[in-house]
Write a protein that holds these residues in place. Structure first.
Motif, PDB file in Angstrom:
ATOM      1  N   VAL A   1      55.768  40.200 140.883  1.00 49.82           N
ATOM      2  CA  VAL A   1      55.287  38.834 141.141  1.00 49.82           C
ATOM      3  C   VAL A   1      54.482  38.320 139.939  1.00 49.82           C
ATOM      4  O   VAL A   1      54.465  37.120 139.656  1.00 49.82           O
ATOM      5  N   GLN A   2      53.854  39.243 139.200  1.00 47.89           N
ATOM      6  CA  GLN A   2      53.184  38.850 137.941  1.00 47.89           C
ATOM      7  C   GLN A   2      54.161  38.143 137.021  1.00 47.89           C
ATOM      8  O   GLN A   2      53.860  37.107 136.435  1.00 47.89           O
ATOM      9  N   ILE A   3      55.349  38.763 136.863  1.00 54.20           N
ATOM     10  CA  ILE A   3      56.369  38.214 135.953  1.00 54.20           C
ATOM     11  C   ILE A   3      56.802  36.827 136.435  1.00 54.20           C
ATOM     12  O   ILE A   3      56.846  35.866 135.661  1.00 54.20           O
TER      13      ILE A   3
ATOM     14  N   PRO B   1      53.597  51.739 132.568  1.00 59.35           N
ATOM     15  CA  PRO B   1      54.408  51.164 131.486  1.00 59.35           C
ATOM     16  C   PRO B   1      53.986  49.732 131.135  1.00 59.35           C
ATOM     17  O   PRO B   1      54.168  49.302 130.005  1.00 59.35           O
ATOM     18  N   PHE B   2      53.408  49.019 132.112  1.00 56.79           N
ATOM     19  CA  PHE B   2      53.144  47.586 131.904  1.00 56.79           C
ATOM     20  C   PHE B   2      51.732  47.272 131.456  1.00 56.79           C
ATOM     21  O   PHE B   2      51.366  46.110 131.315  1.00 56.79           O
ATOM     22  N   THR B   3      50.889  48.303 131.255  1.00 60.39           N
ATOM     23  CA  THR B   3      49.527  48.043 130.763  1.00 60.39           C
ATOM     24  C   THR B   3      49.176  49.003 129.635  1.00 60.39           C
ATOM     25  O   THR B   3      49.634  50.150 129.596  1.00 60.39           O
TER      26      THR B   3
ATOM     27  N   GLY C   1      45.196  51.023 140.423  1.00 59.95           N
ATOM     28  CA  GLY C   1      45.617  51.184 139.042  1.00 59.95           C
ATOM     29  C   GLY C   1      45.450  49.840 138.344  1.00 59.95           C
ATOM     30  O   GLY C   1      45.599  48.792 138.975  1.00 59.95           O
ATOM     31  N   SER C   2      45.113  49.895 137.049  1.00 60.22           N
ATOM     32  CA  SER C   2      44.866  48.629 136.356  1.00 60.22           C
ATOM     33  C   SER C   2      45.060  48.793 134.853  1.00 60.22           C
ATOM     34  O   SER C   2      45.329  49.902 134.386  1.00 60.22           O
ATOM     35  N   GLY C   3      44.902  47.712 134.132  1.00 61.20           N
ATOM     36  CA  GLY C   3      44.978  47.817 132.676  1.00 61.20           C
ATOM     37  C   GLY C   3      45.116  46.455 132.024  1.00 61.20           C
ATOM     38  O   GLY C   3      45.151  45.422 132.703  1.00 61.20           O
TER      39      GLY C   3
ATOM     40  N   ALA D   1      45.516  43.257 134.600  1.00 62.28           N
ATOM     41  CA  ALA D   1      46.204  43.267 135.896  1.00 62.28           C
ATOM     42  C   ALA D   1      45.732  44.477 136.660  1.00 62.28           C
ATOM     43  O   ALA D   1      45.248  45.446 136.071  1.00 62.28           O
ATOM     44  N   TRP D   2      45.846  44.371 137.971  1.00 63.08           N
ATOM     45  CA  TRP D   2      45.660  45.599 138.748  1.00 63.08           C
ATOM     46  C   TRP D   2      46.423  45.522 140.040  1.00 63.08           C
ATOM     47  O   TRP D   2      46.849  44.445 140.465  1.00 63.08           O
ATOM     48  N   GLY D   3      46.623  46.717 140.624  1.00 61.91           N
ATOM     49  CA  GLY D   3      47.367  46.780 141.878  1.00 61.91           C
ATOM     50  C   GLY D   3      46.728  47.814 142.782  1.00 61.91           C
ATOM     51  O   GLY D   3      46.306  48.869 142.319  1.00 61.91           O
TER      52      GLY D   3
END
Ligand code: DAH
Length: 335
Positions: free
Chosen positions: A177-179, A254-256, A279-281, A302-304
């Protein structure tokens, strides 16, 4: 003929009427168009002239008898019904308890998370649960053979050998959803993205094939790791109380880059343990490129996190499956 009328009157007298059904049977048998009274009148023609006056009189009195028995019974039944009704309308009786529904514990936890993010100035965004490979994996910088793409974890809706046709999956996380958000909207972006996610895992007290995540994304000029840390700590304090004990550890996604994981200390009478809550980054420049955001101009974090994970902590629930069984005895505890 007079004997027959006498017999009929006797029959009328001995007919017992105690219910509405019996009243109707009585009416059909004696008073209706094909009933015994009417058929008696139809026989009048066969009665010798000199007897007609007497027989006619007797017939009329039989008819009146049937009529008055009917009316009397009807009145009696109506009165009993009214009495029953009055008994039920006793306004001094205590009311019947009326069961109210309540929010599901997962909804309650999610609502609380949302209200914290609203206070921090985040908006809310949603994406589809059936995702394409690009949004769920490729745009998030997953290499082609990354284990998360494996069928062990992912429910495939469509698996395609045609390079022009993407695989479709049930999203394995809310990160796609970020994308979608960045494709649509120029930064600054400050949004959360809650929703259901799916993983092909064996069902056990610890895991389920469906669960909920909340994704957070903050993109603007000059967003730094310090902003990320500050936001994570503020969130943890608002969610778990200002005296919450937490730690941040390096992680990998992979995305952060860099990536951080947050643990909170869960104390118990016999000690306690560190539990990972999210998780975040910092958003990887490759992710920005895939979503059409200029990585030279913007940075972001971002984080999830899992909603079940947090609800389990707060309510000390020991089996994740109880969230989905709709057992009223479980749900009632969260009224
Ligand atoms: N998508 C990750 C998962 O499902 C969670 C996550 C980690 C989301 C780091 C993020 C992030 O946005 O930056 O486990």
């Amino acid at each position: 003929m007079l004997d027959k009328i006498k017999a009929l009157e006797k029959e009328i007298h001995s007919f017992e009427i105690t219910t509405d059904e019996e009243l109707e049977t009585f009416r059909l048998e004696f008073l209706s168009r094909n009933g015994k009274i009417q058929s008696m009148f139809k026989n009048m023609g066969k009665v010798p002239k000199e007897e007609r006056a007497t027989v006619g009189k007797a017939m009329n009195s039989a008819k009146n008898l049937a009529q008055s028995v009917f009316e009397e019974a009807q009145q009696r039944l109506n009165q009993t019904a009214a009495k029953d009704l009055n008994a039920r309308d006793d306004i001094t009786l205590p009311p019947q308890p009326y069961p109210l529904g309540s929010l599901h514990p997962l909804t309650q936890t999610l609502e609380e998370m949302k209200s914290i993010f609203y206070r921090l100035g985040f908006t809310i965004s949603h994406g589809p649960e059936i995702e394409d490979d690009f949004h769920n994996f490729t745009a998030l910088n997953f290499p082609p053979n990354h284990p998360a793409r494996d069928e062990q974890d992912t429910f495939f809706v469509r698996k395609s050998d045609d390079p022009d046709m993407q695989d479709l999956v049930l999203r394995t996380h809310t990160s796609p959803v970020q994308i979608r958000l960045m494709e649509k909207k120029e930064p600054p972006i400050r949004a959360i993205m809650p929703g259901r996610v799916y993983r092909n895992e064996a069902v056990s007290p610890k895991s389920y094939f469906l669960f909920h995540q909340v994704e957070a994304l903050y993109v603007d000029e000059n967003v730094s790791v310090a902003d990320l840390k500050e936001t994570l700590i503020t969130f943890a304090k608002l969610m778990f109380g200002s005296d919450v004990k937490y730690r941040l550890r390096p992680g990998f996604f992979p995305f952060t880059e860099p990536s951080l994981e947050m643990d909170i200390w869960w104390g118990t009478p016999s000690g306690g343990k560190w539990l990972e809550i999210l998780g975040s980054g910092m958003v990887d420049p490759n992710v920005f490129k895939s979503a059409g955001v200029d990585p030279e101009k913007y940075t972001g974090f971002a984080w999830g996190m899992g909603v079940e994970r947090i609800a389990i902590l707060r309510h000390e629930i020991d089996d994740i499956r109880t969230f989905y069984q709709n057992d009223i005895r479980f749900l009632e505890q969260f009224n």
